[in-house]
Design an enzyme around this catalytic site. Structure first.
Site, PDB file in Angstrom:
ATOM      1  N   SER A 150       0.900  -1.136   0.032  1.00  0.00           N
ATOM      2  CA  SER A 150       0.014  -0.036  -0.116  1.00  0.00           C
ATOM      3  C   SER A 150       0.790   1.100  -0.108  1.00  0.00           C
ATOM      4  O   SER A 150       2.010   1.266   0.404  1.00  0.00           O
ATOM      5  CB  SER A 150      -0.748  -0.123   1.200  1.00  0.00           C
ATOM      6  OG  SER A 150      -0.105   0.077   2.443  1.00  0.00           O
ATOM      7  N   GLY A 152       2.270   2.882  -2.318  1.00  0.00           N
ATOM      8  CA  GLY A 152       3.498   2.880  -3.039  1.00  0.00           C
ATOM      9  C   GLY A 152       4.759   2.215  -2.539  1.00  0.00           C
ATOM     10  O   GLY A 152       5.839   2.247  -3.009  1.00  0.00           O
ATOM     11  N   GLU A 259      -9.004   3.902  -9.244  1.00  0.00           N
ATOM     12  CA  GLU A 259      -7.792   4.711  -9.899  1.00  0.00           C
ATOM     13  C   GLU A 259      -7.531   4.533 -11.353  1.00  0.00           C
ATOM     14  O   GLU A 259      -7.931   3.343 -11.932  1.00  0.00           O
ATOM     15  CB  GLU A 259      -6.424   4.488  -9.082  1.00  0.00           C
ATOM     16  CG  GLU A 259      -6.443   5.047  -7.998  1.00  0.00           C
ATOM     17  CD  GLU A 259      -4.890   4.757  -7.261  1.00  0.00           C
ATOM     18  OE1 GLU A 259      -3.841   5.392  -7.690  1.00  0.00           O
ATOM     19  OE2 GLU A 259      -4.897   3.749  -6.418  1.00  0.00           O
ATOM     20  N   GLU A 271      -6.121   0.702 -10.320  1.00  0.00           N
ATOM     21  CA  GLU A 271      -6.141  -0.033  -9.261  1.00  0.00           C
ATOM     22  C   GLU A 271      -7.375   0.159  -8.526  1.00  0.00           C
ATOM     23  O   GLU A 271      -8.238   1.233  -8.877  1.00  0.00           O
ATOM     24  CB  GLU A 271      -4.895   0.284  -8.360  1.00  0.00           C
ATOM     25  CG  GLU A 271      -3.632   0.057  -8.945  1.00  0.00           C
ATOM     26  CD  GLU A 271      -2.394   0.196  -7.710  1.00  0.00           C
ATOM     27  OE1 GLU A 271      -1.330  -0.273  -7.854  1.00  0.00           O
ATOM     28  OE2 GLU A 271      -2.659   0.762  -6.771  1.00  0.00           O
ATOM     29  N   ASP A 278      -6.625   7.344   0.274  1.00  0.00           N
ATOM     30  CA  ASP A 278      -5.909   8.318   0.811  1.00  0.00           C
ATOM     31  C   ASP A 278      -6.020   9.721  -0.093  1.00  0.00           C
ATOM     32  O   ASP A 278      -6.139  10.779   0.388  1.00  0.00           O
ATOM     33  CB  ASP A 278      -4.430   7.958   0.798  1.00  0.00           C
ATOM     34  CG  ASP A 278      -3.669   7.494  -0.496  1.00  0.00           C
ATOM     35  OD1 ASP A 278      -4.542   7.489  -1.329  1.00  0.00           O
ATOM     36  OD2 ASP A 278      -2.514   6.978  -0.167  1.00  0.00           O
ATOM     37  N   THR A 279      -6.017   9.663  -1.462  1.00  0.00           N
ATOM     38  CA  THR A 279      -6.429  10.742  -2.139  1.00  0.00           C
ATOM     39  C   THR A 279      -7.476  11.309  -1.700  1.00  0.00           C
ATOM     40  O   THR A 279      -7.726  12.783  -1.960  1.00  0.00           O
ATOM     41  CB  THR A 279      -6.287  10.524  -3.458  1.00  0.00           C
ATOM     42  OG1 THR A 279      -7.451   9.716  -3.967  1.00  0.00           O
ATOM     43  CG2 THR A 279      -4.878  10.153  -4.107  1.00  0.00           C
ATOM     44  N   ARG A 357       3.874   9.681   6.120  1.00  0.00           N
ATOM     45  CA  ARG A 357       2.617  11.092   6.368  1.00  0.00           C
ATOM     46  C   ARG A 357       1.991  11.026   7.759  1.00  0.00           C
ATOM     47  O   ARG A 357       1.535  10.233   8.239  1.00  0.00           O
ATOM     48  CB  ARG A 357       1.569  10.392   5.211  1.00  0.00           C
ATOM     49  CG  ARG A 357       0.488  11.469   5.009  1.00  0.00           C
ATOM     50  CD  ARG A 357      -0.389  11.000   3.891  1.00  0.00           C
ATOM     51  NE  ARG A 357      -0.977   9.695   4.164  1.00  0.00           N
ATOM     52  CZ  ARG A 357      -1.163   8.945   3.030  1.00  0.00           C
ATOM     53  NH1 ARG A 357      -1.064   8.966   1.834  1.00  0.00           N
ATOM     54  NH2 ARG A 357      -1.962   7.637   3.575  1.00  0.00           N
TER      55      ARG A 357
END
Length: 389
Positions: A150, A152, A259, A271, A278-279, A357
Site C-alpha cells: 500500500s 506505493g 484509480e 487499481e 488516501d487521495t 505521512r
C-alpha cells in the site's frame, strides 16, 4: 440502530472513519499491529494483534462478535472473511471484494480478463528470473509493484536492464503479507491520473460517484490531491462505466477508490481499493455534502444516500516526517492557523520515519475557483509545518 464495528487497520483513514461512526452513535473496536495507532485514539476499544495470524484474527472476531468487519489495510488473512460471512457478520464491502482487492493479481485479472476493461499490458513474477522475462514481455519503461502493498511501498520504475534487480529487491522489501510476487506492467503514457470514489449501496439503490479527484505522486505515494479534477465528459462517462462494472462484480456496499490513467486513447483502469482512499482526504476540506468516510459508513449501514454534490473546490497536501523518531511534535501550527480558507489534520502517529505521512493541509474555495491556485495554497500551507521527533 447502534452497530458494533471491528475496524481492521487503525491508521489515519481508519481514524476519520471512526470519527464519522462516533458522530452517529456506532460502536467501534480498532485493531492494528501496534499500540496507540491513530484510530485507536478515538475508538471505544482497541486490540493489538498480527492480522496475518488467522488464529488471532478468529479470536478477536469471536471475542467481540461484531455486526460489521471493516478492513482498512492489506496485511490481513482475508480468506478468513468468507467464514465470518457464513457466521452472519457483514464484511465490508464483501468477503469477495476484500480478497480480490487486497491482492493486485486478483483485481487485475478480474478487470482485464473477466470484464474486458482496458488496462496496461502486464505480467507476474515470483522470482528475479521471472521478472526479467516479464520485463521483456511488457517492454521498457515499465512499473513493478508487489502484489500486496500500500501507499506505493515497493513500487519502482524500470528504465534500463540494470534497474531490474534493484526493482525486484525493492518490491520484495515493500511487500506485505506472506506472498512474494510482483506485477510488472507497461508504462502508460498518461497525461493525468484520477481517483473516482464510487459508492455502492444496498437495497437496490443506485451506485453513486463523487466528483473526480486528481492527484500527484512521488515514491508511489500521493503528495497532493484536488477535487474536482479536470476530466472530459467522454472520459468521466467511460471511467464511471468501468468503475460500476468492477464494483458490481465484487459486490457489497461501501466506498471504493477506483484509480484511472487518462490518456489520449481513453481511460485505463489502474487499481482499486475497497475502502476510503488516501487521495480522498481532500473531501475533509468540505468539498462534498458528505466526506468519503461518512459516505462509506452510510453505505455500510444501509442508510440511503440521495446524492453526492460538489459544495466547493478543494485540495489536500501531505505533511511528511523527515527522520526516524518517537512522540513527534509540530512547529508552525500558529502560521497555518492564520491562513484563510485553510485547515489541517495531524494523525497522531506515535512514531516517525522519513517520508511518513503525519498529517495533511487542506485548502478550499468556491466552486469555479481555479483548482491550480487552491493546490498551491495547500502545498504552501503544508510547507509551514515542521515535524520534530
Amino acid at each position: 440502530m447502534r452497530k458494533k464495528i471491528v475496524l481492521l487497520g487503525a491508521g489515519e483513514l481508519g481514524k476519520e472513519f471512526v470519527i464519522a461512526a462516533q458522530r452517529i452513535g456506532q460502536y467501534v473496536i480498532a485493531v492494528d499491529s501496534y499500540e496507540n495507532a491513530p484510530a485507536m485514539q478515538v475508538a471505544h476499544e482497541s486490540e493489538v494483534i498480527n492480522m496475518l495470524d488467522g488464529t488471532e484474527l478468529d479470536r478477536i472476531i469471536a471475542k467481540h462478535q461484531p455486526d460489521f468487519i471493516v478492513p482498512e489495510i492489506e496485511a490481513i488473512r482475508t480468506e478468513r472473511f468468507y467464514e465470518y460471512e457464513k457466521q452472519g457478520i457483514t464484511v465490508v464491502p464483501s468477503a469477495k471484494a476484500a480478497n480480490f482487492t487486497m491482492n493486485r493479481k486478483a483485481i487485475r485479472d478480474l478487470a482485464a480478463k473477466d470484464l474486458g476493461i482496458r488496462t496496461a499490458k502486464y505480467a507476474y513474477a515470483t522470482s528475479y528470473e521471472e521478472l526479467k522475462k516479464g520485463v521483456l514481455e511488457v517492454g521498457m519503461p515499465c512499473v513493478v509493484k508487489p502484489l500486496m502493498s500500500s501507499s506505493g511501498k515497493g513500487q519502482s520504475t524500470i528504465k534500463t536492464e540494470s534497474d531490474i534487480e534493484k526493482a525486484w529487491n525493492y518490491a520484495v522489501e515493500g511487500s506485505r503479507g506472506d506472498i512474494i510476487e510482483v506485477i510488472v506492467e507497461a508504462f502508460v503514457n498518461f497525461h493525468s491520473e484520477i481517483t473516482l470514489l464510487t459508492v455502492t449501496q444496498n437495497n437496490g439503490l443506485p451506485t453513486l460517484f463523487c466528483p473526480p479527484i486528481g492527484h500527484r505522486q512521488e515514491r508511489g505515494d500521493y503528495q497532493e490531491s484536488w477535487q474536482p479534477a479536470k476530466v472530459s465528459d467522454n472520459d468521466i462517462i467511460e471511467a464511471q462505466e468501468m468503475a460500476k462494472k468492477v464494483t458490481e462484480a465484487l459486490g457489497g456496499a461501501g466506498i471504493f477508490g477506483v484509480e484511472f490513467f487518462l490518456t489520449d486513447e481513453g481511460v485505463y483502469f489502474s487499481e482499486l481499493s475497497p475502502r476510503p482512499h488516501d487521495t480522498g482526504m481532500v473531501t475533509l476540506a468540505g468539498t462534498q455534502n458528505f466526506n468519503e468516510f461518512e459516505l462509506h459508513l452510510r453505505a455500510i449501514l444501509s442508510l440511503p444516500i440521495a446524492e453526492i454534490t460538489l459544495e466547493r473546490n478543494g485540495a489536500s497536501a501531505v505533511i511528511l516526517a523527515t527522520k526516524q523518531g518517537t512522540n513527534p511534535t509540530y512547529e508552525g501550527i500558529d502560521k497555518i492557523a492564520m491562513l484563510p480558507k485553510t485547515d489541517f489534520r495531524f494523525f497522531g502517529k506515535p512514531t516517525t520515519r522519513p517520508y511518513r505521512r503525519m498529517g495533511v493541509a487542506l485548502n478550499y474555495d468556491s466552486v469555479g475557483t481555479p483548482i491550480e491556485n487552491i493546490v498551491e495554497k495547500a502545498k504552501s500551507a503544508a510547507a509551514l509545518i515542521n515535524v520534530n521527533s
